[in-house]
Design an enzyme around this catalytic site. Sequence first.
Site, PDB file in Angstrom:
ATOM      1  N   SER A   1      -2.244  -5.095  -0.602  1.00 58.26           N
ATOM      2  CA  SER A   1      -3.009  -5.087   0.647  1.00 58.26           C
ATOM      3  C   SER A   1      -2.732  -6.371   1.458  1.00 58.26           C
ATOM      4  O   SER A   1      -1.614  -6.527   1.944  1.00 58.26           O
ATOM      5  CB  SER A   1      -4.493  -4.862   0.322  1.00 58.26           C
ATOM      6  OG  SER A   1      -5.228  -4.597   1.472  1.00 58.26           O
TER       7      SER A   1
ATOM      8  N   HIS B   1      -2.903   0.503   3.449  1.00 57.57           N
ATOM      9  CA  HIS B   1      -4.022   1.464   3.596  1.00 57.57           C
ATOM     10  C   HIS B   1      -3.741   2.452   4.731  1.00 57.57           C
ATOM     11  O   HIS B   1      -4.652   2.906   5.411  1.00 57.57           O
ATOM     12  CB  HIS B   1      -5.351   0.752   3.888  1.00 57.57           C
ATOM     13  CG  HIS B   1      -5.780  -0.233   2.854  1.00 57.57           C
ATOM     14  ND1 HIS B   1      -6.452   0.113   1.716  1.00 57.57           N
ATOM     15  CD2 HIS B   1      -5.631  -1.577   2.794  1.00 57.57           C
ATOM     16  CE1 HIS B   1      -6.716  -0.974   0.996  1.00 57.57           C
ATOM     17  NE2 HIS B   1      -6.229  -2.010   1.624  1.00 57.57           N
TER      18      HIS B   1
ATOM     19  N   GLU C   1      -2.515   4.571   0.518  1.00 54.45           N
ATOM     20  CA  GLU C   1      -3.222   3.971  -0.621  1.00 54.45           C
ATOM     21  C   GLU C   1      -2.660   4.487  -1.939  1.00 54.45           C
ATOM     22  O   GLU C   1      -2.302   5.662  -2.060  1.00 54.45           O
ATOM     23  CB  GLU C   1      -4.724   4.260  -0.522  1.00 54.45           C
ATOM     24  CG  GLU C   1      -5.359   3.503   0.631  1.00 54.45           C
ATOM     25  CD  GLU C   1      -6.879   3.517   0.618  1.00 54.45           C
ATOM     26  OE1 GLU C   1      -7.467   4.484   0.092  1.00 54.45           O
ATOM     27  OE2 GLU C   1      -7.486   2.552   1.130  1.00 54.45           O
TER      28      GLU C   1
END
Lengths: 240, 240
Positions: A118, A155, A198
């Site tokens: 991330s 994401h 994800e």
Amino acid sequence: MRALLGSGGVRTEQRKSLYIDEMRRHFGEVDSILFIPWALNDHDRYLELMHERGLNAGYELIGIHTHVDPLAAIEKAEAISIGGGNTFRLTWELQRSGAMEAIRRRVLNENIPYMGVSAGTNVACPTMQTTNDMPIVQPTSFATLHLVPFQVNAHYFSGSTWVQTSEDDFLEHFGETRDDRIREFHEMNELPVIGLREGSYLRCHDGVVTLIGAPARLFRAGHEPIEVSPDENLSSHLKY
Amino acid sequence: MRALLGSGGVRTEQRKSLYIDEMRRHFGEVDSILFIPWALNDHDRYLELMHERGLNAGYELIGIHTHVDPLAAIEKAEAISIGGGNTFRLTWELQRSGAMEAIRRRVLNENIPYMGVSAGTNVACPTMQTTNDMPIVQPTSFATLHLVPFQVNAHYFSGSTWVQTSEDDFLEHFGETRDDRIREFHEMNELPVIGLREGSYLRCHDGVVTLIGAPARLFRAGHEPIEVSPDENLSSHLKY
């Protein structure tokens, strides 16, 4: 250069299993990994959670915040991992501590393995400009580690955002979609962007970029976006 | 000081009707409004769309980009409106053109009415740091117009993001929620934040802040967030 870049969202058993497999394959027989928890506020708690949830994959993670001299810790590290949270806070701390240059040198010149998830994936790119995070603090510059020659949108998802209003009811939300945002990025920038869903990963190994776990969407300035499949080598698409 | 700050998402007939009512009440009998379309890339198309969709509310909107001298246009404007798009691009252009200071002076010292929607609401705050947008360009500073002494998170919603995977199927997405992001903002900043839901407005009039159209969520550093109701005067909650 060896980097494993994850999108985050490791919240199901299946995703966790893939995370552990990829992490072990990536780091191999190293004894310990220097973990940089700066994207979150509570560094001790972050390290605890990583171990509690098994996201250390059996390795000893050592928090950079437990070292008196973070730059010395980077110099001695066998391997480096940067976790998620707020990318602006992470970039700000990497810049003001001098860690940005130190990590870059160790990974690019001395070939120690790097893992990002991330926010830790965002800062592996030339800039942090494809983050989804809120600008809670102002870094000196948006330039980041530049371990890879492309941007990642972590994401990533396609289509609108929906908000749950009751058990079975969802309301469409009209803020910009991810595709809108990345199109806006390309109105002002040239770098290709990989929309990484994800639970998926990019395994980057000396110029070969392999997608693991889920299809991704590839955005290039002046082209229609394309879907790419897991296990595909993306390198040929990433020339710009 | 007179500002009308909208969250955006004016996509239903009911929301559009409220938008027009509030805009007409706010601007009253002015002849024309200087419209700043800098948050989007295609300024001509933005002005066309505003008129086509009736979002001019019967007023003549004059695009600042049609003036040779944007600062002179601000000096002569009877009223100013800034539309949505990317807040980083908008801030960057307001700063490099000198419009930030010029607009601030006209609205605060000469009391001309200001309207912002989405990005135009973000820049009415002390900083643009509660935007949801992607940092596609780096402004010199995150400081913005500071017409009001609080932050707004536009397009606010509670709970998780859901992604539609088929007609009736939704998948939960694990990126940070808005509440997570605003909590992170308060880990590094003190300003109160109003989570303003789509289709709602803040009518700010000489220190009185009235919420219109939908409940909002108020976040203050060190306090639990609270829900506030439409037509409530928020001013007493906004001391910090």
